[in-house]
Write an enzyme that holds these catalytic residues in place. Sequence first.
Site, PDB file in Angstrom:
ATOM      1  N   ALA A   1      19.354  -3.300 -18.224  1.00 50.13           N
ATOM      2  CA  ALA A   1      18.739  -4.586 -18.564  1.00 50.13           C
ATOM      3  C   ALA A   1      17.941  -4.436 -19.853  1.00 50.13           C
ATOM      4  CB  ALA A   1      17.852  -5.059 -17.422  1.00 50.13           C
ATOM      5  N   ASN A   2      17.166  -5.448 -20.202  1.00 53.02           N
ATOM      6  CA  ASN A   2      16.290  -5.362 -21.375  1.00 53.02           C
ATOM      7  C   ASN A   2      14.958  -6.029 -21.057  1.00 53.02           C
ATOM      8  OD1 ASN A   2      16.418  -8.271 -22.140  1.00 53.02           O
ATOM      9  ND2 ASN A   2      18.581  -7.787 -22.397  1.00 53.02           N
ATOM     10  N   ARG A   3      14.040  -6.052 -22.021  1.00 52.40           N
ATOM     11  CA  ARG A   3      12.675  -6.490 -21.752  1.00 52.40           C
ATOM     12  C   ARG A   3      12.463  -7.997 -21.806  1.00 52.40           C
ATOM     13  NH1 ARG A   3       9.571  -1.966 -21.681  1.00 52.40           N
ATOM     14  NH2 ARG A   3      10.249  -0.244 -23.016  1.00 52.40           N
TER      15      ARG A   3
END
Length: 215
Positions: free
Chosen positions: A18-20
């Site tokens: 995933a990412n932030r």
Amino acid sequence: MVTAGPTHEPIDPVRYIANRSSGKQGYAIAGALAALGARVTLVSGPTHLPTPKDVDRVDVEQAVDMLAAVEKALPADIAICVAAVADWHVAGQNGQKIKKEASGAPPSLRFAENPDILATLSQHPTQRPALVVGFAAETEHVLDHATRKRQRKGCDWIIANDVSHQTGVMGGDDNLVTLISADGAEQWAKADKHAVARQLATRIADWFDHRRKDS
Ligand code: CTP
Ligand code: CA
């Protein structure tokens, strides 16, 4: 139509990449457009946010699902792609949890490119929205990269977003953006994501009014 949030790309049934992205900016834009009277479909990756008032929300996990949901939501007058779509997914199927014992050494992952939702909408042969807006998350050479991104994808506007470490934008409450269109670049003052959303929604409403008067 608004896309928002990150995507989760599975590694195996229990793990993902995933990412932030928090989804805050996209949700705020969906809410601001609905507050101005637009009918809004929000196609959202996994977030911890409540659905904005008067917005229809479709939840997805992976980029491929986001593209399918976006295509299902067409036709739309305006598309705003705020989602931090993962650029790659893990290639091949890991139908079962990857076990430490089986491999001995740490596993290597192979990646394959995800579909580009913004480019697909911008270059849609039959149902291109009249206004397509993208975001460009950049950590350096923000204007340069964003200007080239606008041309490459074929969207009308790009909101260039400085996500360098110093500005603390990714996941935070404030946003520092520049609107890039065919007319050039316009830097907006640093503001919280709700203020940026209202400013963009108002700008879109003005654009829509002009278009209606012109036609
Ligand atoms: N975007 C998208 N689908 C993708 C990748 C990006 O719709 N698979 C959209 C984002 O929602 C955003 C815009 O494209 O509106 C730019 O995303 P960004 O990650 O900045 O651009 P990329 O083309 O992926 O380039 P890079 O990550 O290498 O900077
Ligand atoms: Ca990307």
